[in-house]
Design a protein around this motif. Structure first.
Motif, PDB file in Angstrom:
ATOM      1  N   SER A  47       0.818  -1.214   0.000  1.00 29.48           N
ATOM      2  CA  SER A  47       0.000   0.000   0.000  1.00 29.48           C
ATOM      3  C   SER A  47       0.854   1.267   0.000  1.00 29.48           C
ATOM      4  CB  SER A  47      -0.894   0.013   1.242  1.00 29.48           C
ATOM      5  OG  SER A  47      -0.107   0.145   2.424  1.00 29.48           O
ATOM      6  N   GLY A  48       2.169   1.103   0.024  1.00 28.19           N
ATOM      7  CA  GLY A  48       3.056   2.246   0.128  1.00 28.19           C
ATOM      8  C   GLY A  48       3.575   2.457   1.539  1.00 28.19           C
ATOM      9  N   PHE A  49       2.931   1.825   2.523  1.00 27.52           N
ATOM     10  CA  PHE A  49       3.361   1.878   3.919  1.00 27.52           C
ATOM     11  C   PHE A  49       3.546   0.443   4.431  1.00 27.52           C
ATOM     12  CE2 PHE A  49       0.742   5.685   3.228  1.00 27.52           C
ATOM     13  CZ  PHE A  49       1.653   6.671   3.560  1.00 27.52           C
ATOM     14  N   TRP A  50       4.307   0.317   5.509  1.00 29.75           N
ATOM     15  CA  TRP A  50       4.516  -1.000   6.106  1.00 29.75           C
ATOM     16  C   TRP A  50       3.316  -1.385   6.960  1.00 29.75           C
ATOM     17  CZ3 TRP A  50       8.029  -3.978   4.169  1.00 29.75           C
ATOM     18  CH2 TRP A  50       9.226  -3.458   3.673  1.00 29.75           C
ATOM     19  N   ASP A  51       2.497  -2.316   6.482  1.00 32.63           N
ATOM     20  CA  ASP A  51       1.301  -2.763   7.191  1.00 32.63           C
ATOM     21  C   ASP A  51       1.297  -4.285   7.311  1.00 32.63           C
ATOM     22  OD1 ASP A  51      -0.154  -0.286   7.711  1.00 32.63           O
ATOM     23  OD2 ASP A  51      -0.389  -0.147   5.528  1.00 32.63           O
ATOM     24  N   LEU A  52       0.341  -4.784   8.112  1.00 32.07           N
ATOM     25  CA  LEU A  52       0.187  -6.224   8.305  1.00 32.07           C
ATOM     26  C   LEU A  52      -0.900  -6.766   7.388  1.00 32.07           C
ATOM     27  CD1 LEU A  52       0.355  -6.580  12.201  1.00 32.07           C
ATOM     28  CD2 LEU A  52       2.222  -6.691  10.532  1.00 32.07           C
ATOM     29  N   TYR A  53      -0.643  -7.941   6.819  1.00 33.06           N
ATOM     30  CA  TYR A  53      -1.591  -8.598   5.921  1.00 33.06           C
ATOM     31  C   TYR A  53      -1.693 -10.070   6.316  1.00 33.06           C
ATOM     32  CZ  TYR A  53      -1.339  -4.555   2.774  1.00 33.06           C
ATOM     33  OH  TYR A  53      -1.414  -3.283   2.238  1.00 33.06           O
ATOM     34  N   ILE A  54      -2.782 -10.695   5.901  1.00 38.25           N
ATOM     35  CA  ILE A  54      -2.958 -12.137   6.074  1.00 38.25           C
ATOM     36  C   ILE A  54      -3.291 -12.746   4.718  1.00 38.25           C
ATOM     37  CG2 ILE A  54      -4.412 -13.950   7.044  1.00 38.25           C
ATOM     38  CD1 ILE A  54      -4.643 -12.412   9.574  1.00 38.25           C
ATOM     39  N   LEU A  55      -2.535 -13.771   4.349  1.00 39.05           N
ATOM     40  CA  LEU A  55      -2.763 -14.511   3.116  1.00 39.05           C
ATOM     41  C   LEU A  55      -3.377 -15.859   3.466  1.00 39.05           C
ATOM     42  CD1 LEU A  55      -2.349 -15.111   0.056  1.00 39.05           C
ATOM     43  CD2 LEU A  55      -0.034 -15.863   0.648  1.00 39.05           C
ATOM     44  N   ASP A  56      -4.550 -16.161   2.890  1.00 43.40           N
ATOM     45  CA  ASP A  56      -5.213 -17.447   3.098  1.00 43.40           C
ATOM     46  C   ASP A  56      -4.705 -18.426   2.048  1.00 43.40           C
ATOM     47  OD1 ASP A  56      -6.998 -19.631   3.306  1.00 43.40           O
ATOM     48  OD2 ASP A  56      -8.558 -18.321   4.132  1.00 43.40           O
ATOM     49  N   LEU A  57      -3.976 -19.464   2.482  1.00 40.53           N
ATOM     50  CA  LEU A  57      -3.397 -20.414   1.549  1.00 40.53           C
ATOM     51  C   LEU A  57      -4.437 -21.304   0.880  1.00 40.53           C
ATOM     52  CD1 LEU A  57      -0.286 -21.510   3.667  1.00 40.53           C
ATOM     53  CD2 LEU A  57      -0.310 -19.985   1.688  1.00 40.53           C
ATOM     54  N   ARG A  58      -5.634 -21.356   1.434  1.00 37.83           N
ATOM     55  CA  ARG A  58      -6.656 -22.220   0.869  1.00 37.83           C
ATOM     56  C   ARG A  58      -7.290 -21.633  -0.383  1.00 37.83           C
ATOM     57  NH1 ARG A  58      -9.705 -22.456   6.540  1.00 37.83           N
ATOM     58  NH2 ARG A  58      -9.184 -20.237   6.247  1.00 37.83           N
ATOM     59  N   ASN A  59      -7.331 -20.314  -0.466  1.00 42.78           N
ATOM     60  CA  ASN A  59      -8.000 -19.689  -1.608  1.00 42.78           C
ATOM     61  C   ASN A  59      -7.235 -18.504  -2.196  1.00 42.78           C
ATOM     62  OD1 ASN A  59      -8.465 -17.632   0.323  1.00 42.78           O
ATOM     63  ND2 ASN A  59     -10.478 -18.505   0.849  1.00 42.78           N
ATOM     64  N   GLY A  60      -6.112 -18.139  -1.607  1.00 41.61           N
ATOM     65  CA  GLY A  60      -5.328 -17.032  -2.126  1.00 41.61           C
ATOM     66  C   GLY A  60      -5.853 -15.665  -1.760  1.00 41.61           C
ATOM     67  N   GLU A  61      -6.877 -15.597  -0.915  1.00 38.52           N
ATOM     68  CA  GLU A  61      -7.440 -14.290  -0.546  1.00 38.52           C
ATOM     69  C   GLU A  61      -6.517 -13.550   0.416  1.00 38.52           C
ATOM     70  OE1 GLU A  61     -11.341 -14.845   0.971  1.00 38.52           O
ATOM     71  OE2 GLU A  61     -12.187 -15.482  -0.961  1.00 38.52           O
ATOM     72  N   MET A  62      -6.520 -12.220   0.278  1.00 35.76           N
ATOM     73  CA  MET A  62      -5.667 -11.360   1.076  1.00 35.76           C
ATOM     74  C   MET A  62      -6.519 -10.432   1.928  1.00 35.76           C
ATOM     75  SD  MET A  62      -2.380 -10.545   1.509  1.00 35.76           S
ATOM     76  CE  MET A  62      -1.627 -11.025  -0.044  1.00 35.76           C
ATOM     77  N   ALA A  63      -6.108 -10.237   3.192  1.00 33.77           N
ATOM     78  CA  ALA A  63      -6.786  -9.300   4.090  1.00 33.77           C
ATOM     79  C   ALA A  63      -5.755  -8.366   4.689  1.00 33.77           C
ATOM     80  CB  ALA A  63      -7.532 -10.047   5.191  1.00 33.77           C
ATOM     81  N   GLN A  64      -6.028  -7.071   4.666  1.00 30.70           N
ATOM     82  CA  GLN A  64      -5.152  -6.084   5.268  1.00 30.70           C
ATOM     83  C   GLN A  64      -5.615  -5.802   6.694  1.00 30.70           C
ATOM     84  OE1 GLN A  64      -4.626  -2.500   2.995  1.00 30.70           O
ATOM     85  NE2 GLN A  64      -3.378  -1.490   4.562  1.00 30.70           N
ATOM     86  N   LEU A  65      -4.710  -5.972   7.669  1.00 31.50           N
ATOM     87  CA  LEU A  65      -5.084  -5.821   9.076  1.00 31.50           C
ATOM     88  C   LEU A  65      -4.836  -4.421   9.609  1.00 31.50           C
ATOM     89  CD1 LEU A  65      -5.171  -8.950   8.898  1.00 31.50           C
ATOM     90  CD2 LEU A  65      -4.311  -8.980  11.235  1.00 31.50           C
TER      91      LEU A  65
END
Length: 378
Positions: A139-157
């Motif tokens: 996003s241009g800044f250092w943030d936390l994300y979660i990658l779901d290995l089951r479906n490839g979906e990404m969530a920004q925390l």
């Protein structure tokens, strides 16, 4: 007659010198094994080698027969091998950016998980092995994300202009602890994984920087690094206490800089890196014998335990080369040849169980992870 003493001296002096030299040599020969008796089982330093290629390269024969990795038959399937021995997830410099990779020394070559035009660092596998939390600058800044290995979906925390990094999961998978540079200082925070509307909770507020957290498998303690004692030491935080006594200095080593503490799967032991005069060693601390001598368990930094808690993986660097070393935790001997990697490692984790199945399933399906590229074998 006056010449006789002089003649005798001329004869005796060389004889005495020869006897002294022989005596010193004999003492040195007898004492030599005793001088090194206490260090004969010391861990072998990572060997030097030629530059690595795009794939990991084995360097030397193991210094000890592999005993800590689960034994498998020669014809074991990839699925069974990854289920028992686990998958190493690591962030590695990959050209201009650092990306996430999956790897197993025997069953899985370096397999790229992300391929965006940004850096992805500090992977941490969820307790159920299906998700990966990591630090990203997409996003241009250092943030936390979660990658779901089951479906490839990404969530920004997290979504702030501040640096957020080095996530670690709670045992129930509902929370992440992480380091954040906010208000001009590095501190440890908590954020909810299940309720993204909940504001982060600050755990430390000392004037000294607090960073590199790791959540205990029991759930009620965190370890982290802090210079609140004047040097970078490993500290224990009791989450169920609100008094000043909830903080305990575990390393108490003013002569060294401690980094990257990590719990074993059973919650009994910690490994951390200790740097003295440019030499990085792995130190193991036993929670059941907290006042005993801290054990030397190898050389390198960013040590992480294998799923059984019998071996330790570490990043090693020699002559501008980057590699991975696996040591037997009990003896500090190399489990297998050091693997030279094509890029610098920027964080790693090691888990078994469902993680291996998730990696294989996603790779077989050719799923695109992180919305940028399919799985790629390096």
């Amino acid at each position: 007659m006056s010449q006789r003493p002089t003649v005798r001296l001329r004869v005796l002096v060389p004889v005495l010198l020869i006897l002294v030299i022989l005596n010193v040599a004999l003492i040195a020969r007898l004492s030599w094994p005793l001088l090194f008796a206490g260090t004969s089982n010391a861990p072998a330093a990572p060997p030097e080698s030629n530059l690595g290629t795009a794939a990991p390269t084995s360097l030397t024969a193991p210094t000890a027969a592999p005993t800590s990795l689960p034994a498998l038959p020669p014809d074991a399937s990839v699925e069974e091998g990854l289920r028992q021995q686990g998958v190493i997830l690591l962030s590695m410099q990959d050209g201009a950016y650092a990306h996430l990779f999956a790897y197993n020394p025997r069953f899985l070559p370096l397999t790229r998980l992300t391929n965006g035009e940004w850096d992805d660092l500090h992977p941490a596998v969820s307790p159920d092995g299906t998700r990966v939390a990591f630090t990203s600058r997409q996003s241009g800044f250092w943030d936390l994300y979660i990658l779901d290995l089951r479906n490839g979906e990404m969530a920004q925390l997290t979504s702030t202009p501040d640096y957020d990094g080095a996530p670690t999961w709670s045992p129930d998978g509902a929370w992440l602890a992480y380091e954040s540079y906010a208000n001009g200082n590095m501190d440890i925070y908590l954020c909810s994984v299940t309720d993204l509307t909940q504001a982060p909770i600050r755990l430390t507020d000392d004037l000294a920087p607090d960073f590199s957290p790791d959540w205990s498998p029991a759930g009620r303690e965190l370890v982290f690094v802090s210079s609140r004692s004047g040097e970078d030491d490993v500290w224990l935080l009791k989450l169920d206490s609100t008094t000043l006594e909830r903080f305990t200095n575990l390393s108490h080593d003013s002569a060294a800089h401690q980094t990257h503490p990590a719990w074993s799967a059973d919650g009994r032991s910690l490994v951390w890196s200790s740097a003295v005069d440019g030499l990085n060693t792995l130190q193991v601390w036993d929670s059941q014998n907290p006042n005993t001598f801290i054990q030397l368990a190898g050389y390198g930094v960013e040590g992480v335990w294998n799923p059984t808690g019998q071996a330790i993986l570490a990043r090693v660097t020699t002559h501008n080369q980057n590699g991975l070393a696996i040591y037997t935790a009990r003896t500090g001997l190399l489990e297998m040849p050091v693997e030279i990697l094509p890029g610098e490692v920027r964080g790693m984790d090691w888990q078994s169980g469902a993680l291996g199945g998730a990696v294989i399933a996603a790779a077989a399906a050719g799923k695109s992870l992180a919305g940028s590229s399919p799985w790629v074998i390096v």
